[in-house]
Structure formats: C-alpha cells, structure tokens
Design a protein around this motif. Structure first.
Motif, short mmCIF file in Angstrom:
data_model
loop_
_atom_site.label_atom_id
_atom_site.label_comp_id
_atom_site.label_asym_id
_atom_site.label_seq_id
_atom_site.Cartn_x
_atom_site.Cartn_y
_atom_site.Cartn_z
N PRO A 8 0.84 -1.21 0.00
CA PRO A 8 0.00 0.00 0.00
C PRO A 8 0.87 1.25 0.00
N PRO A 9 0.31 2.39 -0.32
CA PRO A 9 -1.10 2.62 -0.64
C PRO A 9 -1.45 2.12 -2.04
N PHE A 10 -2.74 1.84 -2.22
CA PHE A 10 -3.24 1.31 -3.48
C PHE A 10 -4.00 2.37 -4.25
N ASP A 36 -0.28 -1.11 -6.79
CA ASP A 36 0.36 -0.87 -5.49
C ASP A 36 1.36 0.27 -5.60
N ASP A 37 2.05 0.56 -4.51
CA ASP A 37 2.96 1.69 -4.42
C ASP A 37 4.14 1.59 -5.40
N PRO A 46 -7.59 -4.55 2.56
CA PRO A 46 -7.66 -3.23 1.91
C PRO A 46 -7.83 -3.31 0.39
N ILE A 47 -7.34 -4.38 -0.22
CA ILE A 47 -7.53 -4.56 -1.67
C ILE A 47 -9.00 -4.85 -1.96
#
Length: 157
Positions: free
Chosen positions: A23-25, A34-35, A72-73
């Motif tokens: 992350p962050p995404f 992704d980052d 989170p994804i």
C-alpha cells in the motif's frame, strides 16, 4: 442455505500472491495498483458474479494470504461487503478456515445445507474433504473457464 467459499489469488483475481502488494493502493476500475506499480486485476465478470451469487448463497473466503494486506484490496475494489466471516490467513489450512466459517454461521442461526468451494488449485481439497466431507469442489479455469460459466454450473447444482 448454501455456502459458497471462494479463493482469491488466481481465482477472483490474476495475482498469484496479493500479500506481496504494497500500500497505498490506487484503484482504476477492476485494477489495483500498489505503491511500486505492481497490478492486480479482477477477472472479467467477478463483480457481476458476486452480485448474482450474493442473492443465492452465503458467500465467504478461504485464502492463504495476510488479511491486513489483502482486506484493503478487497475494500478498495468495493467487494469486501459481499463476504460473511471471510478467512484470509497466513497459513494453508483452508479446511480449518471453512470449518470455522461454518461454526460461525451456525451460531448466527444459518442452516447450511451444502458447501461449495471454488479454487484455482486442488492442493487443499483432500484436507477440506476430511473436515467437510460433502463439500462440492469446482476448480476455476479447469471445470469452468469464466465467471459466467461458473454461474451456469452453480445453477445446475
């Protein structure tokens, strides 16, 4: 009620290990970046399938991943809410994940008449069948080639 348990890596999306994403995404439709610019894509038809299936099954997840990294994804893709008692854990014991999901649903008053497990690989199947003897297994990309085909197969069960 029937329980439909889905794998994530290689089944709902094209990434082999979503726990590796950092992350962050950034989300662009069905793609999470992704980052470092690594991408994960939902397979075509996943959103429509989840919408359809959520009206017919209790949906859950059994995934060998790290929940703090993968949830989170799922949230970024706005599909987390489809799943009841999802198990995203850093070990391969999917039999235990499914068994505990069944126990949690039973406590909530669900009477699960059938368990269907969908994964792109069969490596956990023997152990799952020991814990959940009558589980029906569908191997994604072998038994069915698309989410539309998975929907038709489930309608026939």
């Amino acid at each position: 009620m029937r329980l439909l348990v889905l794998d994530l890596d290689g089944t709902l999306w094209d990434h082999e290990d979503a726990s590796r994403l950092v992350p962050p995404f950034t989300v662009n439709g069905n793609c999470v970046i992704d980052d470092y610019g690594e991408e994960l894509h939902l397979f075509p038809g996943v959103r429509e399938f989840l919408e359809w299936a959520s009206e017919r099954f209790v949906l859950s997840i059994a995934s060998w991943n790290v929940e703090d990294l993968v949830r989170p994804i799922l949230e970024a893709l706005e599909i987390w809410g489809y799943f009841r008692h999802p198990k995203i854990e850093g070990h391969p014991n999917k039999a235990d994940m499914i068994r505990r999901t069944l126990e949690q649903l039973e406590i909530e008053g669900y009477e699960i008449s059938e368990v269907i497990y969908v994964d792109d690989r069969k490596i956990h199947l023997r152990d799952i069948r020991r814990s959940v003897p009558n589980v029906k297994f569908i191997q994604m990309w072998v038994d069915v080639k698309s989410f539309e085909e998975l929907k038709r197969k489930l309608e026939g069960l």
